[in-house]
Write a protein that holds these residues in place. Structure first.
Motif, PDB file in Angstrom:
ATOM      1  N   VAL A 174      36.023 -27.789  28.031  1.00 16.25           N
ATOM      2  CA  VAL A 174      36.727 -26.603  28.515  1.00 16.25           C
ATOM      3  C   VAL A 174      37.879 -26.310  27.546  1.00 16.25           C
ATOM      4  CG1 VAL A 174      37.978 -25.579  30.439  1.00 16.25           C
ATOM      5  CG2 VAL A 174      36.055 -27.092  30.900  1.00 16.25           C
ATOM      6  N   LYS A 184      39.607 -23.210  27.587  1.00 20.64           N
ATOM      7  CA  LYS A 184      40.359 -22.022  28.003  1.00 20.64           C
ATOM      8  C   LYS A 184      41.838 -22.208  27.650  1.00 20.64           C
ATOM      9  CE  LYS A 184      40.830 -23.944  32.656  1.00 20.64           C
ATOM     10  NZ  LYS A 184      40.228 -23.963  33.991  1.00 20.64           N
ATOM     11  N   LEU A 216      33.923 -18.693  32.105  1.00 19.53           N
ATOM     12  CA  LEU A 216      34.078 -19.295  33.439  1.00 19.53           C
ATOM     13  C   LEU A 216      34.414 -18.276  34.531  1.00 19.53           C
ATOM     14  CD1 LEU A 216      36.045 -22.491  32.393  1.00 19.53           C
ATOM     15  CD2 LEU A 216      33.791 -22.479  33.452  1.00 19.53           C
ATOM     16  N   MET A 227      26.492 -23.409  40.525  1.00 15.66           N
ATOM     17  CA  MET A 227      27.822 -23.872  40.142  1.00 15.66           C
ATOM     18  C   MET A 227      28.791 -23.810  41.309  1.00 15.66           C
ATOM     19  SD  MET A 227      30.133 -21.930  37.308  1.00 15.66           S
ATOM     20  CE  MET A 227      31.618 -22.613  36.610  1.00 15.66           C
ATOM     21  N   HIS A 251      33.172 -25.220  42.220  1.00 12.10           N
ATOM     22  CA  HIS A 251      34.384 -25.827  41.661  1.00 12.10           C
ATOM     23  C   HIS A 251      35.087 -26.594  42.787  1.00 12.10           C
ATOM     24  CE1 HIS A 251      37.362 -26.360  38.592  1.00 12.10           C
ATOM     25  NE2 HIS A 251      38.304 -25.687  39.211  1.00 12.10           N
ATOM     26  N   SER A 279      37.427 -32.669  35.346  1.00  7.52           N
ATOM     27  CA  SER A 279      37.802 -34.012  34.854  1.00  7.52           C
ATOM     28  C   SER A 279      37.940 -35.007  35.982  1.00  7.52           C
ATOM     29  CB  SER A 279      39.142 -33.959  34.125  1.00  7.52           C
ATOM     30  OG  SER A 279      39.083 -33.137  33.005  1.00  7.52           O
ATOM     31  N   PRO A 334      34.677 -31.118  31.838  1.00  6.74           N
ATOM     32  CA  PRO A 334      35.995 -31.739  31.683  1.00  6.74           C
ATOM     33  C   PRO A 334      36.945 -30.898  30.843  1.00  6.74           C
ATOM     34  CG  PRO A 334      34.444 -32.760  30.180  1.00  6.74           C
ATOM     35  CD  PRO A 334      33.648 -31.781  31.009  1.00  6.74           C
ATOM     36  N   GLY A 335      38.156 -30.758  31.333  1.00  6.71           N
ATOM     37  CA  GLY A 335      39.210 -30.097  30.576  1.00  6.71           C
ATOM     38  C   GLY A 335      40.321 -31.099  30.304  1.00  6.71           C
ATOM     39  N   TYR A 373      48.967 -30.313  32.328  1.00  5.57           N
ATOM     40  CA  TYR A 373      48.347 -29.024  31.985  1.00  5.57           C
ATOM     41  C   TYR A 373      49.415 -27.990  31.598  1.00  5.57           C
ATOM     42  CZ  TYR A 373      44.345 -30.315  35.207  1.00  5.57           C
ATOM     43  OH  TYR A 373      43.309 -30.899  35.868  1.00  5.57           O
TER      44      TYR A 373
HETATM   45  C1  LIG Z   1      39.604 -25.265  34.093  1.00  3.27           C
HETATM   46  C2  LIG Z   1      38.297 -25.514  34.701  1.00  3.27           C
HETATM   47  C3  LIG Z   1      37.670 -26.767  34.574  1.00  3.27           C
HETATM   48  C4  LIG Z   1      38.359 -27.953  33.926  1.00  3.27           C
HETATM   49  O1  LIG Z   1      39.260 -28.527  34.832  1.00  3.27           O
HETATM   50  P1  LIG Z   1      40.100 -29.844  34.458  1.00  3.27           P
HETATM   51  O2  LIG Z   1      40.828 -30.162  35.696  1.00  3.27           O
HETATM   52  O3  LIG Z   1      41.024 -29.442  33.362  1.00  3.27           O
HETATM   53  O4  LIG Z   1      39.120 -30.854  34.039  1.00  3.27           O
HETATM   54  C5  LIG Z   1      36.408 -26.918  35.081  1.00  3.27           C
HETATM   55  N1  LIG Z   1      35.781 -25.898  35.709  1.00  3.27           N
HETATM   56  C6  LIG Z   1      36.351 -24.687  35.864  1.00  3.27           C
HETATM   57  C7  LIG Z   1      35.618 -23.618  36.569  1.00  3.27           C
HETATM   58  C8  LIG Z   1      37.627 -24.452  35.381  1.00  3.27           C
HETATM   59  O5  LIG Z   1      38.185 -23.260  35.521  1.00  3.27           O
END
Ligand SMILES: *Cc1c(COP(=O)(O)O)cnc(C)c1O
Length: 365
Positions: free
Chosen positions: A33, A35, A79, A157, A159, A192, A212-213, A350
């Motif tokens: 990720v 972004k 995303l 998908m 979240h 993550s 993972p971000g 972050y």
């Molecule tokens: C930002 C984001 C992630 C990554 O999240 P982290 O907590 O940084 O790992 C994953 N999925 C979506 C849809 C996001 O917007």
């Protein structure tokens, strides 16, 4: 000489942390990720370390163009999907995969003319209540999409809202499982926190793709419960500046705006060329850790726009020109996780990395 402050982006650490995601999700493909300009690291700086990913996930068309300009031919996922019709044209032109989270995006797609059908990620709202179709509407959205000639495949998908916390993910997993019963397609759920903390449940959690971000950027998703050392992650951004002056304080003297800090005894201070205009948080208290050379010491006195002041008592050899590491890794390899500074500032890693100021020169090492 430019002001002696800089941010180093550690390519090896990015690659290490990405591999760490693979260890947790060995059968899944990994979206890095990127972004928010790779969480403040700079997409161009982070790319070398992250090019081992299976794809790059982001939100901004401009950022997608930058990833393509770096020569990346593989998957790129938007995303938040498309905001207007023109974005779909960009998706066709740049071969971008995109999220579909509300009905109007399906309408746009149905009216879109493209030679190559799109890969879409159909987002379910499983409890976060931000983006996505409610469970009751999800199957209908899936059927609509799968009837479009503009669509090649649909990835399922969702979240997770609490993968880092006490509530956990079971309630969302169950809803996602139940709602997607009978639908074909790959699946993606894990950020993550879910990738690391629910590695044992990986059949359901990691599914086909993980996203993972923060872990990739060397910050622990569940700090302070666990830190980066516990998760075997390495810092990827080091904010460093030099000491540009020293001061000898007598016991009872103060330093900085508002005279917040009073010397308990005679002591030497270092004035470091980094302040809140560089992205170092103004709100942190006295005692916030700082590395000078490779030694851990503390911030004393208020953070100002361009400077902070630090206690040199544990580093008597330090002076003008010595390097202070505000977070990340010192020149000799000592680690100060960004999470420690974030906690002192009442926020999360972050926010600090994303808020690194544009005036700080950044380079990949
Ligand atoms: C930002 C984001 C992630 C990554 O999240 P982290 O907590 O940084 O790992 C994953 N999925 C979506 C849809 C996001 O917007």
């Amino acid at each position: 000489m430019p002001r002696p402050v800089e941010a180093l982006i550690h390519s090896d650490a990015l690659a290490h942390n990405l591999r760490r995601a693979r260890v947790s999700a060995p059968d899944a493909k990994v979206w890095a990720v990127v972004k928010a300009n790779a969480y403040g690291h700079g997409i161009e700086h982070a790319f070398a370390g992250l090019k081992g990913a299976d794809g790059f996930a982001l939100l901004d068309l401009k950022e997608a163009e930058r990833v393509r300009a770096l020569g990346w031919r593989g998957p790129i996922l938007l995303l938040e999907g498309c905001f207007e019709v023109r974005d779909l044209e960009a998706c066709s032109r740049l071969n971008l995969w995109h999220t579909v989270h509300h009905e109007a995006q399906i309408d746009m797609l149905a009216a879109h003319k493209t030679h190559t059908p799109h890969q879409v990620f159909l987002k379910m709202n499983s409890g976060m209540n931000r983006l996505g179709f409610r469970p009751a509407a999800y199957q209908h959205a899936w059927r609509r999409l799968s009837g479009l000639t503009q669509v090649e495949s649909i990835v399922l998908m969702t979240h997770l809202s609490d993968a880092d916390g006490a509530r956990g993910i079971a309630h969302q997993l169950a809803l996602f499982e139940a709602t997607t019963q009978g639908l074909s397609g790959e699946r993606t759920l894990a950020n993550s926190a879910a990738t690391l903390r629910f590695a044992a449940q990986q059949d359901t959690v990691r599914a086909d793709w993980v996203r993972p971000g923060i872990m990739v950027y060397g910050s622990s998703p569940d700090y302070p419960q666990r830190g980066i050392a516990d998760w075997d992650l390495q810092p990827t951004m080091s904010l460093r500046a030099q000491i540009i002056a020293t001061q000898d304080l007598k016991a009872g003297e103060q330093v900085g705006y508002g005279s917040r800090f009073t010397a308990e005894r005679d002591m030497r201070l270092g004035v470091v060329a980094c302040g809140y205009a560089d992205g170092y948080p103004r709100v942190v208290p006295d005692g916030t850790p700082v590395l000078v050379n490779d030694v851990r010491t503390r911030l004393v006195g208020r953070v100002s726009m361009d400077m902070i002041t630090v206690d040199l008592t544990p580093v008597p050899e330090a002076g003008v020109g010595s390097v202070a590491t505000l977070w990340g890794m010192s020149p000799g390899g000592a680690v100060l996780p960004i999470d420690e500074i974030a906690l002192a500032a009442g926020t999360i890693g972050y926010e600090l990395m994303c808020a690194l100021a544009p005036r700080v020169p950044t380079r990949a090492v």
